[in-house]
Design an enzyme around this catalytic site. Structure first.
Site, PDB file in Angstrom:
ATOM      1  CD  GLN A 236      45.893 -34.564 -64.635  1.00  0.00           C
ATOM      2  OE1 GLN A 236      44.791 -34.559 -64.807  1.00  0.00           O
ATOM      3  NE2 GLN A 236      46.710 -35.761 -64.460  1.00  0.00           N
ATOM      4  CB  CYS A 384      42.663 -46.074 -65.270  1.00  0.00           C
ATOM      5  SG  CYS A 384      42.340 -46.018 -67.108  1.00  0.00           S
TER       6      CYS A 384
HETATM    7  N1  MCN Z   1      53.391 -43.790 -53.111  1.00  0.00           N
HETATM    8  C1  MCN Z   1      53.871 -44.397 -51.962  1.00  0.00           C
HETATM    9  N2  MCN Z   1      54.447 -45.595 -52.301  1.00  0.00           N
HETATM   10  C2  MCN Z   1      54.400 -45.989 -53.623  1.00  0.00           C
HETATM   11  C3  MCN Z   1      53.471 -45.363 -54.597  1.00  0.00           C
HETATM   12  C4  MCN Z   1      52.959 -44.281 -54.373  1.00  0.00           C
HETATM   13  O1  MCN Z   1      54.007 -43.784 -50.971  1.00  0.00           O
HETATM   14  N3  MCN Z   1      54.832 -47.290 -53.600  1.00  0.00           N
HETATM   15  C5  MCN Z   1      52.732 -42.174 -52.930  1.00  0.00           C
HETATM   16  C6  MCN Z   1      53.573 -41.420 -54.016  1.00  0.00           C
HETATM   17  O2  MCN Z   1      54.802 -40.822 -53.253  1.00  0.00           O
HETATM   18  C7  MCN Z   1      52.485 -40.135 -54.260  1.00  0.00           C
HETATM   19  C8  MCN Z   1      51.174 -40.946 -54.093  1.00  0.00           C
HETATM   20  O3  MCN Z   1      51.402 -42.209 -53.480  1.00  0.00           O
HETATM   21  O4  MCN Z   1      52.555 -39.312 -53.151  1.00  0.00           O
HETATM   22  C9  MCN Z   1      50.575 -41.224 -55.684  1.00  0.00           C
HETATM   23  O5  MCN Z   1      51.729 -42.085 -56.377  1.00  0.00           O
HETATM   24  P1  MCN Z   1      51.434 -42.678 -57.767  1.00  0.00           P
HETATM   25  O6  MCN Z   1      50.934 -43.922 -57.545  1.00  0.00           O
HETATM   26  O7  MCN Z   1      53.214 -42.550 -58.398  1.00  0.00           O
HETATM   27  O8  MCN Z   1      50.939 -41.678 -58.619  1.00  0.00           O
HETATM   28  P2  MCN Z   1      51.125 -40.182 -59.225  1.00  0.00           P
HETATM   29  O9  MCN Z   1      51.826 -39.296 -57.904  1.00  0.00           O
HETATM   30  O10 MCN Z   1      51.544 -40.166 -60.494  1.00  0.00           O
HETATM   31  O11 MCN Z   1      49.687 -39.580 -59.304  1.00  0.00           O
HETATM   32  C10 MCN Z   1      48.895 -39.681 -60.388  1.00  0.00           C
HETATM   33  C11 MCN Z   1      47.725 -40.468 -59.955  1.00  0.00           C
HETATM   34  C12 MCN Z   1      46.748 -40.378 -61.041  1.00  0.00           C
HETATM   35  S1  MCN Z   1      47.120 -40.516 -62.635  1.00  0.00           S
HETATM   36  C13 MCN Z   1      45.304 -39.880 -60.886  1.00  0.00           C
HETATM   37  S2  MCN Z   1      44.315 -39.792 -62.115  1.00  0.00           S
HETATM   38  C14 MCN Z   1      45.153 -39.344 -59.514  1.00  0.00           C
HETATM   39  C15 MCN Z   1      45.808 -39.841 -58.437  1.00  0.00           C
HETATM   40  O12 MCN Z   1      47.155 -39.767 -58.797  1.00  0.00           O
HETATM   41  N4  MCN Z   1      44.587 -38.066 -59.453  1.00  0.00           N
HETATM   42  C16 MCN Z   1      44.567 -37.478 -58.115  1.00  0.00           C
HETATM   43  N5  MCN Z   1      45.332 -39.500 -57.156  1.00  0.00           N
HETATM   44  C17 MCN Z   1      44.886 -38.206 -57.149  1.00  0.00           C
HETATM   45  N6  MCN Z   1      44.855 -37.817 -55.718  1.00  0.00           N
HETATM   46  C18 MCN Z   1      44.359 -36.308 -55.638  1.00  0.00           C
HETATM   47  N7  MCN Z   1      44.329 -36.028 -54.382  1.00  0.00           N
HETATM   48  N8  MCN Z   1      44.049 -35.723 -56.590  1.00  0.00           N
HETATM   49  C19 MCN Z   1      44.208 -36.067 -58.009  1.00  0.00           C
HETATM   50  O13 MCN Z   1      43.731 -35.384 -58.797  1.00  0.00           O
HETATM   51 CU1  CUM Z   2      44.415 -41.994 -65.696  1.00  0.00          CU
HETATM   52  S1  CUM Z   2      43.746 -40.210 -65.081  1.00  0.00           S
HETATM   53 MO1  CUM Z   2      45.513 -40.094 -64.144  1.00  0.00          MO
HETATM   54  O1  CUM Z   2      46.206 -40.391 -65.496  1.00  0.00           O
HETATM   55  O2  CUM Z   2      45.646 -38.255 -64.402  1.00  0.00           O
END
Ligand code: MCN
Ligand code: CUM
Length: 802
Positions: A236, A384
């Protein structure tokens, strides 16, 4: 003559923010055309398999590798002795501790890495691993963090048993890692002394595992001639891996290429650096051949980063109307045999200090003790952001406990304590600045959606009916998340600030390539990142290629976890897009022979103010960028942005759950689950909904069934998917989703992260509903997992199971 498309047509073509653009990734995934680490096959590739300890705590008397080495097809067997000359038998952890790569004289958890067998293929390696003869002297094990602090407890870390100070301060026992305090203890104690009412509750947040469908693994390939190391890895945070590998191997980062290809789920499990990676890399360097290492399911569940294992005591002080005056929390945190928790260096309990939640709590004090036990190391946050699940669980439970004590409705007590919209930005008693929120309307919407008064009336009727088999519980959770690690002043990994990055290059035909320092594991970044660029730079999303995960091409970034991609990389993308747009504006002005200030950006083009027929599209500008730019301007159209966020973002939500519990059998049915999320500006509503469904399902899993159980001797009892609950579509309830939009004031496009909210918010909501089903009988808390047996035990203890 070309007809100018209408605004609607142009907007539709852009597929920018707010549009439920279909996932660009899915055609390849649903056709089995993804490219995962285990799909990587290289000429001459060997395969490594770990020899692991059957004991949770034992001294190693001897290791005999001769029979394994003599097995046909075996190329090497590594032990700690082989790694010692390279100083790689121990490695640094993300938490400032060290961890044995291969056991050095003793083992401290079951399935700990002892030797690494490299052979022609996996079958041969597995056979030869059986031939490695290890003689153990079993030691008493301790798996309970409370007992680990007894004066006569077995000492787990003999290597540091005499050091009185660790990475996070004073140690008070050989099995004690740190005490981390935050908040004003004296003021908080005084508030408790003077309180009209106080409540106290113990709770255990059980040890769980993120359990991604794809286990961890890598293919390491060292080119002896060039001195280049390439590693395909399920990470990651590929750039961080590059830096760590550079530190450990003394190979310059310029000669290391880390590639995270498609990843089959991470959920926090793929943040850490595991011994298997180090062994595969060493084996490849030594043997000059590519070496693959892929975990089995049991190896993944029992040896890679677990989550939670927080033993918490919460206390609230309040007045008789339920207005909270103070919060006091103590946590005993079980970190396993090595402190390999993935947290920002300064905060050994991550962002647990968001524990004041959505409420205006003037005084708070938190103390966390980290403890070694004979269990697997790790301590990542599973969906989380760094211990936020635990924090939200605690405060949501405590608010309910207080409501029960005072006989106040559980929704009403929240309204009495919510932060008001006009209090933002809000300085919490534990030193955080909540950026924005609007909690009351969210809960009101939720209450209306499930017709809360009607539900309470039905519950009362059921309670009044002695023949009713069903106990009905209504759970409420109004959580505040903290995501987007983070400002480099408070968040770093190994000294590198947690910024993120984006690089955009627009080609002459107006299409573009964009690269980021994050890495999708299923979140759909290739889809949504292009949407941000589409809106902010006027290039249709379908013409933008998004690349992540290759450290030789992507700009340095800290990776994807803690829902940081949108808050941090998303901001870098917006800002890089703005840089593109501003250069494009100058080129357009040059082409139109006007001043840049006379131009207005309109979706996909620049228009002369007051003369709408005089315009240059981004496509035309892109072409001009390579042949006709203003005097003195560089050719080309590209931009880079490194974004260090000024603050975290604070998404929030209001969740409600209605459960029917059979008091005879303990069986539970989720009748309703309503989830309202606010993640500020929404980029792709469909992807957000998918993320929420996924997070809720994992929340359901944790609340209702997941637990990594150990017996007294330290044997893992949940090391396969027969014992470890992974819900399928059969068990998963129906989810109802909803939203409000409260933009982040400091984020360039107002977006907050969303991916982890549903997990953080749903777990306390399930427990709340479960406890609520028994609340009229005096129950204030029930520890997870709420599986039928445990629920029945509760019923039985109350004498209502028949
Ligand atoms: N998004 C959006 N509008 C927002 C916020 C987010 O459209 N206001 C969209 C983003 O563009 C992105 C998705 O939602 O495509 C997730 O965005 P974000 O909340 O920024 O999270 P991350 O991309 O940083 O993803 C990390 C998060 C984590 S930490 C875990 S744990 C988790 C999760 O994502 N692991 C996943 N969702 C997952 N989903 C899948 N399929 N697989 C994982 O391993
Ligand atoms: Cu908090 S589990 Mo995610 O941070 O990959």
């Amino acid at each position: 003559m070309e007809t100018i498309p209408t605004n609607e047509e142009r907007l539709a073509k852009l597929e920018g923010m707010g549009c439920s653009r279909k996932r660009y990734e899915d055609p390849r995934f649903i056709q089995g055309k993804g490219n995962y680490v285990d799909d990587v096959k290289m000429p001459g590739m060997l395969v490594g398999v770990m020899v692991r300890s059957p004991y949770a705590h034992a001294r190693i008397k001897s290791i005999d590798t001769s029979r394994a080495l003599a097995h046909p097809g075996v190329y090497a067997v590594l032990t700690a002795e082989d790694l010692k000359p390279l100083k790689l038998h121990w490695m640094p952890t993300l938490a400032g501790d060290v961890q044995a790569v291969l056991a050095d004289g003793k083992v401290s958890f079951q399935n700990q890495e002892v030797a690494f067998v490299v052979a022609e293929d996996r079958y041969i390696a597995a056979d030869a691993a059986e031939l490695v003869e290890v003689e153990y002297d079993e030691l008493p094990a301790v798996v309970d963090p409370m007992k680990a602090l007894f004066p006569d407890a077995p000492i787990i870390r003999e290597d540091i048993q005499d050091s009185k100070v660790g990475a996070h301060g004073v140690r008070t026992h050989p099995n004690h890692i740190f005490t981390w305090d935050i908040g004003d203890k004296d003021k908080t104690d005084r508030a408790f002394d003077n309180a009209e009412i106080t409540v106290k509750q113990d709770m255990i947040y059980q040890r769980v595992h993120p359990c991604p469908l794809e286990t961890c693994g890598c293919v390491a390939s060292y080119d002896k001639i060039r001195g280049d190391l390439t590693v395909y890895i399920t990470s990651q945070a590929p750039h961080v891996v590059r830096t760590v590998v550079g530190m450990l191997s003394s190979i310059p980062e310029s000669k290391i290429r880390i590639i995270s290809p498609d990843i089959g789920g991470g959920f926090g499990n793929k943040v850490g650096i595991y011994p298997g990676y180090v062994c595969a890399i060493v084996a490849s360097i030594v043997l000059g051949r590519p070496v693959k290492w892929i975990e089995s399911r049991t190896e993944n569940l029992t040896t890679t980063a677990f989550a939670r294992d927080y033993h918490m005591t919460g206390e609230l002080a309040a007045d008789k109307d339920g207005k909270i005056k103070a919060l006091r929390v103590h946590v005993t945190a079980d970190h396993g045999a090595f402190d390999a928790c993935a947290d920002p260096s300064k905060w050994p309990a991550g962002m647990f200090h968001v524990v004041t939640g959505s409420y205006d709590i003037p005084n708070a004090f938190v103390s966390v003790d980290g403890i070694y036990t004979n269990k697997c190391p790790g301590g990542v946050s599973y969906r989380c952001s760094f211990r936020v699940t635990e924090a939200v669980y605690l405060i949501e439970r405590m608010v309910d406990v207080l409501a029960q004590k005072l006989g106040i409705d559980k929704a009403e007590i929240r309204f009495r304590n919510f932060l008001r919209k006009d209090q933002f930005p809000y300085q919490s008693a534990l030193g955080l600045e909540f950026d924005s929120g609007d909690y009351e309307p969210a809960l009101r919407k939720g209450l209306a959606a499930i017709d809360y008064p009607a539900m309470r009336a039905e519950q009362a009727a059921m309670r009044a009916d002695p023949t009713s088999e069903t106990l009905m519980g209504i759970g409420i959770c109004t959580f505040t998340e903290i995501v987007g690690a983070g400002p480099s002043k408070s968040c770093d990994i190994l000294g590198i600030g947690m910024f993120d990055s984006c690089e955009i290059r627009v080609h002459p035909d107006g299409s573009a390539i964009a690269r980021m320092g994050t890495i999708s594991q299923g979140q759909g970044h290739q889809t949504t990142y292009a949407q941000i660029i589409a809106s902010e730079a006027g290039i249709p999303a379908s013409l933008i290629k998004v690349e992540e995960g290759d450290t030789s091409t992507a700009p340095y970034g800290l990776g994807t976890y803690g829902s940081r991609s949108t808050p941090v990389a998303g901001a870098a993308i917006a800002r890089a897009s703005h840089k593109i747009r501003e250069k494009a504006r100058k080129i357009a002005a040059h082409l139109l022979e006007v001043s840049p200030d006379d131009l207005e950006f309109d979706l996909d083009r620049f228009v002369v103010k007051g003369a709408p027929d005089q315009a240059k599209t981004m496509k035309e500008v892109a072409w001009a960028a390579y042949n006709n730019v203003p005097e003195g301007m560089e050719m080309g159209l590209e931009a880079v942005d490194y974004y260090d966020p000024p603050n975290f973002t604070y998404p929030f939500g209001a969740y409600l759950c209605v459960l029917d519990v059979n008091r005879f059998s303990g069986e539970t049915k989720v009748r309703r689950f309503y989830a309202l999320d606010d993640c500020g500006t929404r980029i792709n509503p469909m992807i957000i909904e998918g993320q929420i469904h996924g997070g809720l399902t994992e929340g359901f899993a944790v609340a209702m069934g997941q637990q990594l159980t150990y017996d007294e001797a330290g044997n893992v009892l949940g090391g396969t998917l027969m014992d470890y609950f992974l819900p399928t579509s059969m068990e998963t309830p129906h989810w109802e989703t909803d939203f409000t939009v409260t933009p982040s004031p400091h984020h360039p496009i107002g977006a907050k992260g969303v991916a982890e909210s549903p997990h953080v918010g749903s777990i306390p909501c399930f427990t709340a509903a479960m406890v609520d089903a028994f609340a009229h009988l005096g129950v204030t808390h029930m520890n997870m997992p709420h599986n039928s047996f445990r629920v029945w035990q509760q019923s039985h203890a109350l004498g209502i199971d028949q």
